[in-house]
Design a protein around this motif. Structure first.
Motif, PDB file in Angstrom:
ATOM      1  N   PHE A 141    -105.838  78.363 -32.509  1.00  0.00           N
ATOM      2  CA  PHE A 141    -107.241  78.014 -32.745  1.00  0.00           C
ATOM      3  C   PHE A 141    -107.675  78.362 -34.170  1.00  0.00           C
ATOM      4  O   PHE A 141    -108.371  77.578 -34.816  1.00  0.00           O
ATOM      5  N   PHE A 142    -107.264  79.536 -34.648  1.00  0.00           N
ATOM      6  CA  PHE A 142    -107.638  79.930 -36.013  1.00  0.00           C
ATOM      7  C   PHE A 142    -107.072  78.952 -37.041  1.00  0.00           C
ATOM      8  O   PHE A 142    -107.747  78.589 -38.006  1.00  0.00           O
ATOM      9  N   VAL A 143    -105.830  78.521 -36.861  1.00  0.00           N
ATOM     10  CA  VAL A 143    -105.231  77.548 -37.785  1.00  0.00           C
ATOM     11  C   VAL A 143    -105.997  76.237 -37.742  1.00  0.00           C
ATOM     12  O   VAL A 143    -106.346  75.667 -38.789  1.00  0.00           O
ATOM     13  N   TYR A 144    -106.273  75.773 -36.528  1.00  0.00           N
ATOM     14  CA  TYR A 144    -107.010  74.513 -36.382  1.00  0.00           C
ATOM     15  C   TYR A 144    -108.428  74.648 -36.907  1.00  0.00           C
ATOM     16  O   TYR A 144    -108.954  73.739 -37.560  1.00  0.00           O
ATOM     17  N   GLU A 145    -109.053  75.794 -36.638  1.00  0.00           N
ATOM     18  CA  GLU A 145    -110.443  76.014 -37.059  1.00  0.00           C
ATOM     19  C   GLU A 145    -110.570  76.027 -38.581  1.00  0.00           C
ATOM     20  O   GLU A 145    -111.518  75.461 -39.137  1.00  0.00           O
ATOM     21  N   LEU A 146    -109.625  76.647 -39.270  1.00  0.00           N
ATOM     22  CA  LEU A 146    -109.670  76.706 -40.729  1.00  0.00           C
ATOM     23  C   LEU A 146    -109.512  75.333 -41.352  1.00  0.00           C
ATOM     24  O   LEU A 146    -110.062  75.051 -42.424  1.00  0.00           O
ATOM     25  N   ILE A 147    -108.784  74.445 -40.673  1.00  0.00           N
ATOM     26  CA  ILE A 147    -108.537  73.108 -41.228  1.00  0.00           C
ATOM     27  C   ILE A 147    -109.637  72.122 -40.861  1.00  0.00           C
ATOM     28  O   ILE A 147    -110.111  71.348 -41.709  1.00  0.00           O
ATOM     29  N   PHE A 148    -110.107  72.159 -39.595  1.00  0.00           N
ATOM     30  CA  PHE A 148    -110.975  71.085 -39.118  1.00  0.00           C
ATOM     31  C   PHE A 148    -112.387  71.541 -38.731  1.00  0.00           C
ATOM     32  O   PHE A 148    -113.365  70.882 -39.064  1.00  0.00           O
ATOM     33  N   ILE A 149    -112.534  72.651 -37.994  1.00  0.00           N
ATOM     34  CA  ILE A 149    -113.840  72.985 -37.412  1.00  0.00           C
ATOM     35  C   ILE A 149    -114.708  73.773 -38.382  1.00  0.00           C
ATOM     36  O   ILE A 149    -115.854  73.419 -38.637  1.00  0.00           O
ATOM     37  N   LYS A 150    -114.193  74.895 -38.896  1.00  0.00           N
ATOM     38  CA  LYS A 150    -114.901  75.748 -39.858  1.00  0.00           C
ATOM     39  C   LYS A 150    -116.212  76.285 -39.294  1.00  0.00           C
ATOM     40  O   LYS A 150    -117.315  75.964 -39.765  1.00  0.00           O
TER      41      LYS A 150
END
Length: 536
Positions: free
Chosen positions: A287-296
């Motif tokens: 989730f942290f990897v995805y969040e840093l790239i897409f969600i923020k």
């Protein structure tokens, strides 16, 4: 905030209390012989279960559920299909590799030196790949507006084709109950809240008139993956795994030590704290990897998620430690005690098994997550209590059927084949939202309490029955995989049938109410034909 904690604690008390009370009642009868230490350990474990479940429920709503919603809503907006596939598959595989219920079951498989068997790595790895693949399939189904019922029927057709191939080999056929159990134990306390919220997030963002029904069904569809994966795994293995049963012994007086030992690494066991940490960490990392790239997300929401996961970690650690160290041995003791009545008073075994099933479902953490989401999505039209009653009756019937099979020693296919025929037939008549809820309910009903209490109970029951039969007939074939396993598979199946029947009943009642309402507003003169003169 205080009310939130109090409500969670009160709900946990209502959930765990019935099964503790039921075991106490059994101990006051000739069925179960309990000593003072056993009573103290039961109550001590019950308190740990209640606290653990309360903390888990608080953490699931603030942590696991939120992560699933964020990921689901974001993935549904992705235009690159490979991003959806990669992250969905990774989440499915990682969370399965550390699912606490699966870790408990994997310990039942004994690795024998110099013999090719389904060892723990192959077992968990193959199931994880199956889950990851079906998480991708389930999310793509929602995004592409594909009907759930047809997909479920298609994949169950593949499942039973594999079952037919396995059934041709008598040795491999004994593994069928364990194969079907794998689908139920995979969707446990860590997986279900995440998968439910993931499906909800994708369905809400995608929208459409089927958004409500599409928000359910992902957990049930995911549960098919491990069954197919295990069936393939059994087909390609040259030998089946061995099972060694260790009878539970009476508790000593080291209550705190027993619980503490179950929480930390000891004697080659990871302990519940490490198991839960492994279960939660992959979700956070992905989730942290995805969040840093897409969600923020803003920092405040990230901190809130971390606090939620902290509650999940502490709560689930307590819950699993008490389930493994206390409820598992107690389940085995109850099963062995019931085994003493299989020849003289079989009705006692069947009745007690049904009663235990009625109350055990209330102890499953994932069930409370599902029923709360059902009530929320349906805007209160489908009450949480109604779903719980349907699930209790279904699981009670499942445990009763498992006990009957242990007594009379027949193949689980006599249950599963007609059961799945009935289940798939009901899908043709049940409302879409109830069919989707039913598919999810089957996978959520089989959680840590089923694995750590019901499974030892049925295994303990069969250990006594098989020992008695072996003493009467030395040629009797003892098959723990063939007869002691399968209870989780039935727990997964029966709720699917009961919830769909509930949906049909609700649909008929609603149709009847609408018919009565239309009849009430139509007056006698409304059927007359009035001719208007165009010339006037």
């Amino acid at each position: 905030m205080k009310n939130r904690y109090f409500d969670a604690l009160f709900t946990s008390l209502l959930s765990i209390g019935p099964i503790i009370l039921l075991v106490c009642i059994l101990s006051w009868t000739p069925i179960l012989n309990f000593g003072t230490n056993d009573y103290v350990m039961l109550l001590f474990g019950g308190v740990a279960l209640i606290l653990g479940l309360a903390l888990f429920q608080i953490g699931a709503s603030a942590g696991l559920t939120k992560v699933g919603e964020y990921m689901g809503s974001s993935l549904s907006r992705q235009k690159q299909l490979f991003v959806i596939i990669i992250f969905s598959f990774a989440l499915g595989v990682l969370i399965t590799c550390a699912e606490p219920s699966l870790l408990i079951v994997s310990k039942q498989v004994t690795i024998v030196p110099n013999n090719e068997v389904l060892n723990t790595i192959i077992l968990i790895g193959s199931i994880a790949i199956g889950v990851g693949a079906f998480v991708v399939i389930g999310i793509l189904r929602i995004i592409l507006h594909k009907p759930l019922k047809l997909w479920v029927m298609f994949f169950y057709l593949i499942t039973f084709l594999l079952v037919c191939l396995i059934a041709l080999d008598p040795e491999r056929a004994e593994m069928l109950p364990f194969i079907f159990d794998s689908g139920g134990v995979t969707t446990g306390s860590a997986t279900v809240p995440f998968v439910l919220s993931l499906g909800l997030g994708v369905a809400v963002v995608r929208g459409g008139k089927t958004a409500n029904s599409d928000s359910f069904g992902l957990a049930g569809l995911v549960a098919i993956g491990p069954v197919i994966a295990m069936a393939v795994c059994v087909l390609i293995q040259s030998n089946v795994p061995e099972f060694i049963y260790e009878a539970p012994t009476p508790f000593g007086n080291d209550f705190l030590g027993r619980l503490f030992t179950a929480m930390i690494p000891n004697n080659g066991q990871l302990g519940s704290m490490i198991e839960v940490l492994i279960a939660i960490s992959p979700i956070l990392i992905v989730f942290f990897v995805y969040e840093l790239i897409f969600i923020k997300l803003p920092i405040s929401k990230m901190l809130s998620l971390l606090v939620g996961f902290g509650f999940c970690f502490v709560g689930l650690s307590f819950f699993l430690a008490s389930a493994n160290a206390i409820m598992g041995p107690i389940g085995g003791m109850v099963g062995q005690s019931l085994g003493g009545f299989w020849q003289s008073d079989q009705w006692i075994v069947i009745l007690v098994a049904f009663t235990i099933g009625l109350v055990t479902i209330l102890c499953e953490p994932a069930v409370h997550v599902l029923t709360a989401q059902v009530e929320n999505i349906s805007s209160g039209q489908i009450k949480k209590s109604t779903v719980l009653i349907a699930l209790s009756l279904a699981v009670g019937s499942a445990i009763m059927l498992a006990a009957i099979r242990s007594i009379y020693d027949f193949s689980i296919l006599y249950y599963l084949v007609p059961g799945y025929i009935i289940s798939l037939t009901l899908m043709l008549f049940s409302p879409d939202i109830f069919a989707a809820i039913a598919i999810d309910s089957g996978s959520t009903a089989a959680g840590p309490m089923s694995v750590s209490f019901i499974m030892p109970l049925i295994i303990g029951l069969y250990s006594i029955i098989s020992s008695d039969k072996l003493s009467l007939d030395s040629a009797y074939h003892v098959s723990f995989y063939g007869q002691a396993f399968g209870a989780v598979a039935l727990i997964t199946l029966m709720p699917v049938i009961s919830i769909q029947l509930l949906g049909i009943v609700v649909e008929v009642k609603q149709y009847h109410r609408l018919a009565m309402a239309r009849k009430a507003i139509i007056e006698h003169d409304d059927v007359q034909i009035i001719h208007f003169n165009k010339g006037v």
